[in-house]
Motif scaffolding. Sequence first.
Motif, mmCIF file in Angstrom:
data_model
loop_
_atom_site.group_PDB
_atom_site.id
_atom_site.type_symbol
_atom_site.label_atom_id
_atom_site.label_comp_id
_atom_site.label_asym_id
_atom_site.label_seq_id
_atom_site.Cartn_x
_atom_site.Cartn_y
_atom_site.Cartn_z
ATOM 1 N N GLU A 168 1.002 -1.341 0.441
ATOM 2 C CA GLU A 168 -0.307 0.223 0.405
ATOM 3 C C GLU A 168 1.091 1.063 0.268
ATOM 4 O O GLU A 168 0.340 2.426 -0.299
ATOM 5 N N THR A 169 2.265 1.378 -0.389
ATOM 6 C CA THR A 169 2.948 2.459 0.069
ATOM 7 C C THR A 169 3.112 3.141 -0.909
ATOM 8 O O THR A 169 2.321 4.372 -1.148
ATOM 9 N N THR A 170 2.596 2.788 -2.170
ATOM 10 C CA THR A 170 2.045 3.465 -2.880
ATOM 11 C C THR A 170 1.332 4.733 -3.627
ATOM 12 O O THR A 170 1.405 5.694 -3.162
ATOM 13 N N ALA A 171 0.027 3.527 -2.539
ATOM 14 C CA ALA A 171 -1.487 4.677 -2.959
ATOM 15 C C ALA A 171 -1.157 5.025 -1.510
ATOM 16 O O ALA A 171 -1.697 6.444 -1.449
ATOM 17 N N PHE A 172 -0.558 4.743 -0.837
ATOM 18 C CA PHE A 172 -0.462 5.754 0.988
ATOM 19 C C PHE A 172 0.564 7.370 0.571
ATOM 20 O O PHE A 172 -0.045 7.864 0.422
ATOM 21 N N LEU A 173 1.041 7.163 -0.064
ATOM 22 C CA LEU A 173 2.203 8.536 -1.284
ATOM 23 C C LEU A 173 1.181 8.986 -1.423
ATOM 24 O O LEU A 173 1.424 10.469 -2.020
ATOM 25 N N THR A 174 1.022 8.574 -2.365
ATOM 26 C CA THR A 174 0.028 9.642 -3.402
ATOM 27 C C THR A 174 -1.019 9.965 -2.934
ATOM 28 O O THR A 174 -1.484 11.039 -2.879
ATOM 29 N N SER A 175 -1.478 9.778 -2.508
ATOM 30 C CA SER A 175 -2.624 10.005 -1.051
ATOM 31 C C SER A 175 -2.563 10.792 -0.414
ATOM 32 O O SER A 175 -2.721 12.340 -0.408
#
Length: 148
Positions: free
Chosen positions: A35-42
Motif C-alpha cells: 500500500e506504500t504507493t497508494a499512501f504516498l500518492t494520497s
Amino acid sequence: MSEQRAAHVAHPHQPGWFDLASAMIKSVLENGGEETTAFLTSMGETLATRYPLPDAHTVQDLEREMNLQLARFGWGFVQLQPTETAIQIQHHALPPGDGTLSIERWQLAMGTILSGLYAQWLHAQGGSTAVPLTLEKNDGITLLYQYK
C-alpha cells in the motif's frame, strides 16, 4: 558542486519539519508494504487539496501557480510543456533528502507524492480524473511526468 547540490542550495529546506517528514517517509517505505504507493500518492493529493491553485487560464498561469506553491514548500520548481495530446511536467531541484534514505528511494517516494500533488492540481483545474499522470523518467536530477 554537482547540479543537484547546486539546485538544493538554491532551494533550501527547513530543518526540523524536513527531518520529521524524512523520518516519516522512511518509515512508510520500510513498513508500508503493497500500500506504500497508494499512501504516498494520497499524501500528495491531500497536500494539493490543502494548497489549491487559483484558476489558471493558460499553461503559463498554471506553471507560475505551481511554482509559487512549490517555492512555499521549498520543493524545487516545474516547467510545463504542452503538446497536442499531453502536458509534460519537468520537476527540477527536488530536495535531496537528509541521507537516511538512498537518493533513489528518496526520489521514488517524493516522485510518488508529487504524482498525487500534480494530478490533484490538474483535476482541480478541470482535468479529467480518467487521464492518468505518470512518472516517465527519473534521472537523478529531473522528474518527468506525462499527463495524457
